[in-house]
Scaffold this motif. Structure first.
Motif, PDB file in Angstrom:
ATOM      1  N   VAL A   8       0.844  -1.198   0.000  1.00  0.00           N
ATOM      2  CA  VAL A   8       0.000   0.000   0.000  1.00  0.00           C
ATOM      3  C   VAL A   8       0.882   1.252   0.000  1.00  0.00           C
ATOM      4  CG1 VAL A   8      -1.768   1.290   1.257  1.00  0.00           C
ATOM      5  CG2 VAL A   8      -1.878  -1.211   1.172  1.00  0.00           C
ATOM      6  N   ARG A   9       1.910   1.232   0.830  1.00  0.00           N
ATOM      7  CA  ARG A   9       2.828   2.379   0.892  1.00  0.00           C
ATOM      8  C   ARG A   9       3.403   2.696  -0.477  1.00  0.00           C
ATOM      9  NH1 ARG A   9       7.865   3.346   0.399  1.00  0.00           N
ATOM     10  NH2 ARG A   9       8.436   1.149   0.187  1.00  0.00           N
ATOM     11  N   GLU A  10       3.866   1.669  -1.188  1.00  0.00           N
ATOM     12  CA  GLU A  10       4.468   1.877  -2.514  1.00  0.00           C
ATOM     13  C   GLU A  10       3.457   2.441  -3.499  1.00  0.00           C
ATOM     14  OE1 GLU A  10       6.049  -1.893  -3.624  1.00  0.00           O
ATOM     15  OE2 GLU A  10       7.605  -1.879  -2.066  1.00  0.00           O
ATOM     16  N   GLN A  11       2.220   1.923  -3.470  1.00  0.00           N
ATOM     17  CA  GLN A  11       1.191   2.415  -4.389  1.00  0.00           C
ATOM     18  C   GLN A  11       0.885   3.899  -4.170  1.00  0.00           C
ATOM     19  OE1 GLN A  11      -2.278  -0.275  -5.571  1.00  0.00           O
ATOM     20  NE2 GLN A  11      -1.770  -1.009  -3.521  1.00  0.00           N
ATOM     21  N   LEU A  12       0.918   4.313  -2.914  1.00  0.00           N
ATOM     22  CA  LEU A  12       0.508   5.675  -2.576  1.00  0.00           C
ATOM     23  C   LEU A  12       1.673   6.655  -2.508  1.00  0.00           C
ATOM     24  CD1 LEU A  12      -2.208   4.857   0.121  1.00  0.00           C
ATOM     25  CD2 LEU A  12      -2.566   5.545  -2.258  1.00  0.00           C
ATOM     26  N   GLY A  13       2.889   6.145  -2.645  1.00  0.00           N
ATOM     27  CA  GLY A  13       4.053   7.032  -2.708  1.00  0.00           C
ATOM     28  C   GLY A  13       4.553   7.544  -1.373  1.00  0.00           C
ATOM     29  N   PHE A  14       4.224   6.853  -0.286  1.00  0.00           N
ATOM     30  CA  PHE A  14       4.765   7.231   1.021  1.00  0.00           C
ATOM     31  C   PHE A  14       6.202   6.742   1.150  1.00  0.00           C
ATOM     32  CE2 PHE A  14       0.223   7.517   2.047  1.00  0.00           C
ATOM     33  CZ  PHE A  14       0.196   8.676   2.818  1.00  0.00           C
ATOM     34  N   ASP A  15       6.948   7.369   2.051  1.00  0.00           N
ATOM     35  CA  ASP A  15       8.354   6.997   2.251  1.00  0.00           C
ATOM     36  C   ASP A  15       8.517   5.820   3.190  1.00  0.00           C
ATOM     37  OD1 ASP A  15       9.019   9.066   0.588  1.00  0.00           O
ATOM     38  OD2 ASP A  15       9.636  10.439   2.194  1.00  0.00           O
ATOM     39  N   TYR A  16       7.620   5.691   4.163  1.00  0.00           N
ATOM     40  CA  TYR A  16       7.732   4.613   5.158  1.00  0.00           C
ATOM     41  C   TYR A  16       6.372   4.409   5.803  1.00  0.00           C
ATOM     42  CZ  TYR A  16       8.145   8.640   8.334  1.00  0.00           C
ATOM     43  OH  TYR A  16       7.931   9.830   8.999  1.00  0.00           O
ATOM     44  N   ILE A  17       6.222   3.283   6.530  1.00  0.00           N
ATOM     45  CA  ILE A  17       4.965   3.010   7.223  1.00  0.00           C
ATOM     46  C   ILE A  17       5.097   3.427   8.692  1.00  0.00           C
ATOM     47  CG2 ILE A  17       4.315   1.114   5.686  1.00  0.00           C
ATOM     48  CD1 ILE A  17       5.185  -0.842   7.886  1.00  0.00           C
ATOM     49  N   THR A  18       3.974   3.783   9.298  1.00  0.00           N
ATOM     50  CA  THR A  18       3.990   4.116  10.720  1.00  0.00           C
ATOM     51  C   THR A  18       4.392   2.873  11.510  1.00  0.00           C
ATOM     52  OG1 THR A  18       1.612   3.672  10.808  1.00  0.00           O
ATOM     53  CG2 THR A  18       2.310   5.968  10.548  1.00  0.00           C
ATOM     54  N   ARG A  19       5.083   3.094  12.640  1.00  0.00           N
ATOM     55  CA  ARG A  19       5.686   1.982  13.358  1.00  0.00           C
ATOM     56  C   ARG A  19       4.856   1.500  14.547  1.00  0.00           C
ATOM     57  NH1 ARG A  19      10.048   5.159  11.494  1.00  0.00           N
ATOM     58  NH2 ARG A  19       9.702   6.684  13.175  1.00  0.00           N
ATOM     59  N   ASN A  20       3.784   2.206  14.882  1.00  0.00           N
ATOM     60  CA  ASN A  20       2.982   1.840  16.045  1.00  0.00           C
ATOM     61  C   ASN A  20       1.522   2.164  15.728  1.00  0.00           C
ATOM     62  OD1 ASN A  20       1.545   2.737  18.706  1.00  0.00           O
ATOM     63  ND2 ASN A  20       3.302   1.541  19.420  1.00  0.00           N
ATOM     64  N   SER A  21       0.656   1.182  15.899  1.00  0.00           N
ATOM     65  CA  SER A  21      -0.734   1.365  15.471  1.00  0.00           C
ATOM     66  C   SER A  21      -1.466   2.415  16.318  1.00  0.00           C
ATOM     67  CB  SER A  21      -1.495   0.037  15.509  1.00  0.00           C
ATOM     68  OG  SER A  21      -1.515  -0.500  16.824  1.00  0.00           O
ATOM     69  N   LEU A  22      -1.167   2.489  17.614  1.00  0.00           N
ATOM     70  CA  LEU A  22      -1.780   3.515  18.457  1.00  0.00           C
ATOM     71  C   LEU A  22      -1.387   4.905  17.968  1.00  0.00           C
ATOM     72  CD1 LEU A  22      -1.148   1.946  21.977  1.00  0.00           C
ATOM     73  CD2 LEU A  22      -3.404   2.479  21.046  1.00  0.00           C
ATOM     74  N   ASP A  23      -0.114   5.072  17.719  1.00  0.00           N
ATOM     75  CA  ASP A  23       0.372   6.366  17.235  1.00  0.00           C
ATOM     76  C   ASP A  23      -0.111   6.629  15.815  1.00  0.00           C
ATOM     77  OD1 ASP A  23       2.114   8.736  17.589  1.00  0.00           O
ATOM     78  OD2 ASP A  23       3.295   7.801  15.986  1.00  0.00           O
ATOM     79  N   GLY A  24      -0.232   5.575  15.035  1.00  0.00           N
ATOM     80  CA  GLY A  24      -0.638   5.723  13.638  1.00  0.00           C
ATOM     81  C   GLY A  24      -1.985   6.406  13.480  1.00  0.00           C
ATOM     82  N   VAL A  25      -2.925   6.113  14.395  1.00  0.00           N
ATOM     83  CA  VAL A  25      -4.262   6.716  14.284  1.00  0.00           C
ATOM     84  C   VAL A  25      -4.402   8.004  15.088  1.00  0.00           C
ATOM     85  CG1 VAL A  25      -5.402   4.531  13.783  1.00  0.00           C
ATOM     86  CG2 VAL A  25      -5.189   5.278  16.162  1.00  0.00           C
ATOM     87  N   SER A  26      -3.537   8.228  16.068  1.00  0.00           N
ATOM     88  CA  SER A  26      -3.734   9.379  16.962  1.00  0.00           C
ATOM     89  C   SER A  26      -2.708  10.488  16.744  1.00  0.00           C
ATOM     90  CB  SER A  26      -3.669   8.926  18.425  1.00  0.00           C
ATOM     91  OG  SER A  26      -2.380   8.414  18.742  1.00  0.00           O
ATOM     92  N   ASP A  27      -1.740  10.285  15.887  1.00  0.00           N
ATOM     93  CA  ASP A  27      -0.726  11.317  15.634  1.00  0.00           C
ATOM     94  C   ASP A  27      -1.280  12.424  14.745  1.00  0.00           C
ATOM     95  OD1 ASP A  27       1.623  12.765  15.072  1.00  0.00           O
ATOM     96  OD2 ASP A  27       2.082  11.454  13.368  1.00  0.00           O
ATOM     97  N   ARG A  28      -1.163  13.657  15.216  1.00  0.00           N
ATOM     98  CA  ARG A  28      -1.417  14.826  14.379  1.00  0.00           C
ATOM     99  C   ARG A  28      -0.246  15.809  14.462  1.00  0.00           C
ATOM    100  NH1 ARG A  28      -4.515  11.599  13.108  1.00  0.00           N
ATOM    101  NH2 ARG A  28      -6.737  11.798  12.603  1.00  0.00           N
ATOM    102  N   ASP A  29       0.910  15.292  14.912  1.00  0.00           N
ATOM    103  CA  ASP A  29       2.102  16.142  14.984  1.00  0.00           C
ATOM    104  C   ASP A  29       2.416  16.778  13.633  1.00  0.00           C
ATOM    105  OD1 ASP A  29       2.240  15.209  17.549  1.00  0.00           O
ATOM    106  OD2 ASP A  29       4.222  14.288  17.377  1.00  0.00           O
ATOM    107  N   PHE A  30       2.223  15.995  12.577  1.00  0.00           N
ATOM    108  CA  PHE A  30       2.572  16.487  11.239  1.00  0.00           C
ATOM    109  C   PHE A  30       1.709  17.687  10.853  1.00  0.00           C
ATOM    110  CE2 PHE A  30      -0.640  13.206  10.794  1.00  0.00           C
ATOM    111  CZ  PHE A  30      -1.541  13.751   9.877  1.00  0.00           C
ATOM    112  N   ALA A  31       0.448  17.679  11.285  1.00  0.00           N
ATOM    113  CA  ALA A  31      -0.437  18.817  10.995  1.00  0.00           C
ATOM    114  C   ALA A  31      -0.034  20.024  11.835  1.00  0.00           C
ATOM    115  CB  ALA A  31      -1.892  18.438  11.280  1.00  0.00           C
ATOM    116  N   ILE A  32       0.320  19.781  13.102  1.00  0.00           N
ATOM    117  CA  ILE A  32       0.792  20.863  13.968  1.00  0.00           C
ATOM    118  C   ILE A  32       2.093  21.433  13.408  1.00  0.00           C
ATOM    119  CG2 ILE A  32       1.689  21.393  16.270  1.00  0.00           C
ATOM    120  CD1 ILE A  32      -0.257  19.218  17.337  1.00  0.00           C
ATOM    121  N   GLU A  33       2.965  20.547  12.951  1.00  0.00           N
ATOM    122  CA  GLU A  33       4.240  20.996  12.391  1.00  0.00           C
ATOM    123  C   GLU A  33       4.017  21.834  11.138  1.00  0.00           C
ATOM    124  OE1 GLU A  33       8.588  19.125  11.092  1.00  0.00           O
ATOM    125  OE2 GLU A  33       6.984  17.793  11.772  1.00  0.00           O
ATOM    126  N   PHE A  34       3.059  21.431  10.312  1.00  0.00           N
ATOM    127  CA  PHE A  34       2.767  22.236   9.132  1.00  0.00           C
ATOM    128  C   PHE A  34       2.263  23.611   9.553  1.00  0.00           C
ATOM    129  CE2 PHE A  34      -0.156  24.183   6.218  1.00  0.00           C
ATOM    130  CZ  PHE A  34       0.626  24.269   5.077  1.00  0.00           C
TER     131      PHE A  34
END
Length: 463
Positions: free
Chosen positions: A211-237
């Protein structure tokens, strides 16, 4: 009937339905939602979780749905709550039970995390290009004003002479850092969260890397809890956006000042100015003022996200639905400001004669006189005091330093000779500041070449 209504015995209250729905603002992510769903369907078929035929039917139907949305043939509904369930409702209505299989091994929690990242990545590419266009404009204008002398300021008081090119390159450096911050932010955006499920991943044998390759992401999230609850990237933007807007606001403030009769350093183009409803003579710098004003709006978006996330326990909480409006507002505001600010700058006329005239006032060459005395062997603190006395004399006699005759100069210090006038010439004051980072045309010319090389590298980086 809601797609999640199995354990419920009552219909959702209308007030709850309206309050809970996010389709009014998350509908803009329909392209990303469909892209993610197609990648997920392809992976489910690859892994044998659904049949190849089912996967193909789902993907074909999703393509049709996207086309019909773009053509205005489908309308989103509040009843389906959000973009994810609207798309799924369209899909199920079209291909029946096969459409119901798409959500296998997926939650709206990891689905929305995916959509936001895909959407933000697409928007970052656009903003980056707009930033580079602004940088290109700054370099062009700076190249035309290598020898345009102007006063530099501290505390809004005339300080030392510089050039307009040097002044503009200061903003080039600010925006250069913004580009670098944006590129760095994008590294955190480029994590693929799908497969995190609601919070605990899934027992199905998913191929997340596929899925990552199809969508052009660089890497997959490493923790499922963090994967759904992380919004650091939006705050950083939004942090990046706030700093960028601060830089645009500073620049806008100077344009506003420079456009006044008191400064008269610039003439704004009629196409990027407005008039007064009562005062016929007015030509207002409304575009620059609005950019300055919208800076506070983007700051608010950043504070919204920080406050939203500050006390949320793991993992996903409905509070996080509020992330998108602040993020989208910051995105929209930054894009609009960059889109209008660059042509505003391109059409601005810089009044070289007025700038040069003002550079000759305010004793901007006083430090050069002190440096002259230091070169003659006088300690700098003593030289500072001597020049202060000379400035006071000029103020009392309505003169500038270069108008003092030599005999009077020698009353301040016997070290002053006829060569002092060459050192007081404003153009010479600028030209001798040749160290790296200085305003001398020779130095600024090298800085322009370096900046142009960096800009070219950045323009080619993501082609």
């Amino acid at each position: 009937m809601k797609l999640w209504s199995g354990r419920f015995t009552k219909q959702t209250d209308k007030l709850t339905e309206d309050f809970n729905a996010s389709i009014a603002f998350d509908s803009r992510m329909y392209v990303q939602d469909i892209r993610g769903s197609m990648a997920h369907a392809a992976m489910l078929a690859k892994q044998g979780i659904i049949s190849r035929e089912e996967g193909e039917n789902i993907m074909a139907a999703l393509q049709e749905i996207q086309s019909e949305i773009e053509n205005g043939q489908l309308e989103f509904t509040v009843e389906a709550e959000d973009i994810h369930m609207n798309i799924e409702t369209f899909l199920t209505a079209r291909i029946g039970d096969t459409g119901k299989k798409l959500h296998t091994a997926r939650s709206r929690n990891d689905q929305v995390a995916l959509d936001i990242r895909l959407y933000l990545n697409d928007e970052i590419i656009k903003i980056r290009q707009l930033l580079l266009e602004l940088e290109e404009t700054l370099l062009k204008i700076a190249g035309e004003h290598l020898h345009t002398v102007m006063p530099g300021y501290t505390h809004m008081q005339k300080a030392q002479p510089i050039t307009l090119a040097h002044h503009l390159l200061a903003y080039f450096e600010m925006f250069r850092r913004d580009v670098e911050r944006l590129d760095d932010c994008r590294k955190r955006v480029a994590a693929m969260p799908l497969g995190s499920g609601a919070l605990a991943a899934t027992g199905f044998n998913l191929d997340r890397e596929y899925v990552r390759e199809q969508l052009g992401f660089d890497y997959i999230t490493r923790n499922s809890l963090d994967g759904v609850s992380d919004r650091d990237f939006a705050i950083e933007f939004c942090s990046f956006a706030s700093i960028l807007m601060m830089h645009l606001s500073r620049f806008s403030e100077e344009i506003i000042l420079w456009a006044t009769d008191e400064f008269a350093f610039v003439q704004l183009d009629d196409g990027f100015s407005t008039g007064s409803s009562i005062m016929p003579q007015k030509k207002n710098p409304d575009i620059a003022e609005l950019v300055r004003g919208k800076t506070g709006r983007v700051y608010g978006d950043l504070i919204t996200l920080l406050t939203l996330m500050k006390a949320l326990p793991l993992a996903y909480n409905k509070d996080m639905q509020e992330d998108k409006e602040a993020l989208f507002d910051a995105l929209d505001t930054v894009k609009k400001c960059l889109m209008v600010f660059t042509p505003l700058l391109q059409t601005t006329r810089f009044q070289k004669e007025k700038m040069a005239q003002e550079a000759r006032g305010g004793f901007t060459n006083a430090t050069d006189l002190a440096d002259y005395l230091v070169e003659k062997g006088m300690p700098f603190r003593d030289a500072h005091a001597v020049v202060g006395q000379a400035v006071l004399y000029c103020l009392e006699n309505q003169q500038v330093l270069e108008e003092i005759d030599l005999e009077t100069f020698k009353q301040f210090s016997s070290k002053i000779d006829a060569d002092v006038y060459q050192n007081l010439d404003i153009a010479n004051c600028v030209a001798k500041r040749q160290i790296p980072g200085g305003p001398a045309p020779q130095t600024v010319s090298r800085a322009l070449a370096e900046a142009a090389a960096w800009l070219k590298e950045m323009q080619n980086a993501h082609k």
